[in-house]
Design an enzyme around this catalytic site. Structure first.
Site, PDB file in Angstrom:
ATOM      1  N   HIS A   1     -32.989 -24.695 -27.633  1.00 43.58           N
ATOM      2  CA  HIS A   1     -32.063 -25.783 -27.319  1.00 43.58           C
ATOM      3  C   HIS A   1     -32.679 -27.161 -27.551  1.00 43.58           C
ATOM      4  O   HIS A   1     -31.965 -28.170 -27.565  1.00 43.58           O
ATOM      5  CB  HIS A   1     -31.598 -25.671 -25.862  1.00 43.58           C
TER       6      HIS A   1
ATOM      7  N   ASP B   1     -16.342 -14.808 -39.507  1.00 43.14           N
ATOM      8  CA  ASP B   1     -16.010 -13.521 -40.128  1.00 43.14           C
ATOM      9  C   ASP B   1     -17.135 -13.159 -41.084  1.00 43.14           C
ATOM     10  O   ASP B   1     -17.330 -13.809 -42.106  1.00 43.14           O
ATOM     11  CB  ASP B   1     -14.672 -13.647 -40.865  1.00 43.14           C
TER      12      ASP B   1
END
Length: 442
Positions: A166, A384
């Site tokens: 992060h 996808d």
């Protein structure tokens, strides 16, 4: 519930490594997160035909190859953090694009279905086993990978989980990487949006200096037990909450996210108050409680499209319980709207300038609060990989904080999903709160 079996683990490096040993300095938004946990996000896919080890191996090899190609566009994720000890006793941090590689794990839970993990009211701890690099903090990126990917095969699908440092990226950048990887996996020759790695520094000051990192004091606390629950707000529920908040506030500019967040804020506050009364705390609590909102800096500075790093301002305000409970949804939503509005371009720059002069590294204390992060705008369901869109998103065990709300888009357009970390008694009290649960009846 059956466990997760690790089949293999390896390091995946950039395919071409066209920018060997490039260096990117960390800026104020990155450095403030060095003692925090990595960001863990993953997505479920319904698939058939991956029950055998041979078929899994073929897909794993494909994902490794396409990950390697994707890392060519995101060299920081294949690198490590580097440090420089300065003569004044401070430390500077940077990303060294060394191509040390990302961690890649192949796991199997063949007796476990997607519904086993999605249908329980409270998110099962098994979800945590679907992520790599559990137990590290961002400053460990000096020696640990900055990206860990785990592909876990289930009885009726699979889960791709990413653990990303992060201090290197925020949610926008993580989903940028995730979407880019899915594009390459589908057969694209290049990605649709190129990342921009050069950090923004206030007043052009680079190579920021911070005091030596101390052990996170919150690690000395015994955290209270917490549960996680996914709250799904349908498109209709979001629309009704937004209309109600604007009507009560006498305005038309309260956003869907602010209305949903205000509904959660009031529900959590009511539940905590009721539990205190049950325990004998009958006097009204006038103690100020914090409310935090992760405000994006990208549009405020503004930063270039594709900016790959952190661009988060941690906005905070304090309110008394009675203030939130005795006023309606519109009041709470307007408080949030005002908090966000205060952080305009000038405020964002002043925030950064102040941090450079007075660096503070965020810790996660064992306190109750209310904190909203994430966004319903992330392109979660556009990931996808070539076998269809995801069916659900989940987070890992990173950054457990009583009152942390992580926002995602819902699978259907217009809806909002929120993952809530809360004490068990708080969640149970919210179940019995007719006003709060009314939003889930539509």
């Amino acid at each position: 519930m059956a466990g997760i079996e690790i089949c293999s683990s390896c390091v995946v490096r950039m395919e071409k490594n066209s920018t060997p040993n490039s260096i990117f300095e960390l800026n104020q938004w990155d450095l403030q997160l060095l003692l925090a946990d990595p960001s863990q996000r993953g997505i479920f896919f319904k698939t058939n035909g991956y029950q055998t080890l041979e078929s899994q191996t073929l897909l794993v090899d494909h994902l490794k190859t396409t990950l390697s190609r994707t890392l060519d566009y995101f060299p920081p994720l294949a690198g490590r953090l580097g440090t420089t000890a300065n003569s004044d006793g401070t430390i500077s941090f940077h990303i060294n694009c060394s191509n040390a590689g990302a961690e890649f794990t192949h796991a199997v839970a063949g007796n476990m279905s997607i519904s086993d993990l999605l249908e329980p009211k409270y998110i099962p701890d098994t979800i945590n086993s679907l992520f790599a690099l559990n137990g590290v903090v961002n400053s460990d990126g000096v020696s640990k990978p900055l990206l860990g990917v785990q592909v876990s095969f289930l009885a009726d699908g699979l889960f791709i989980g990413c653990t990303a440092n992060h201090a290197v990226l925020d949610g926008i950048a993580l989903w940028h990487f995730f979407n880019s990887w899915s594009e390459i996996s589908r057969g694209a020759e290049t990605i649709s949006k190129l990342p921009v790695f050069e950090r923004w520094f206030p007043d052009g000051i680079k190579s920021l200096r911070i005091p030596p990192l101390q052990q996170n004091e919150s690690a000395n606390f015994v955290r209270p037990s917490m549960l996680r629950r996914f709250f799904h707000f349908s498109k209709q529920a979001v629309s009704e909450l937004k209309a109600k908040a604007n009507q009560e506030a006498g305005m038309d500019s309260i956003s869907s996210l602010q209305a949903v967040s205000a509904h959660l804020w009031r529900g959590v506050t009511r539940a905590r108050r009721r539990e205190k009364i049950k325990k004998g705390c009958n006097q009204e609590d006038q103690r100020e409680i914090p409310c935090m909102f992760a405000v994006g800096a990208r549009d405020r500075i503004p930063l270039p499209d594709g900016y790959f790093g952190n661009g988060l301002i941690i906005a905070q305000m304090f309110c008394q319980e009675a203030e939130i409970l005795e006023n309606g949804l519109g009041y709470a939503a307007r408080k949030m709207k005002d908090l966000v509005a205060q952080h305009n371009r000038d405020a964002a720059i002043k925030y950064a300038q102040h941090w450079v002069k007075n660096p503070v590294v965020v810790e996660y204390p064992a306190i109750t609060t209310f904190a909203v992060g994430g966004s319903p705008r992330f392109n979660v369901y556009g990931c996808d990989f070539g076998w269809g869109k995801p069916v659900a998103v989940r987070s890992g065990m990173a950054q457990p904080l009583d009152g942390k709300m992580t926002v995602f888009p819902a699978p259907e357009p217009g809806g909002i999903d929120v993952e809530a970390w809360l004490a068990p008694e708080t969640l149970m009290a919210m179940d019995d709160d007719a006003e709060f649960m009314e939003a889930f009846a539509v």
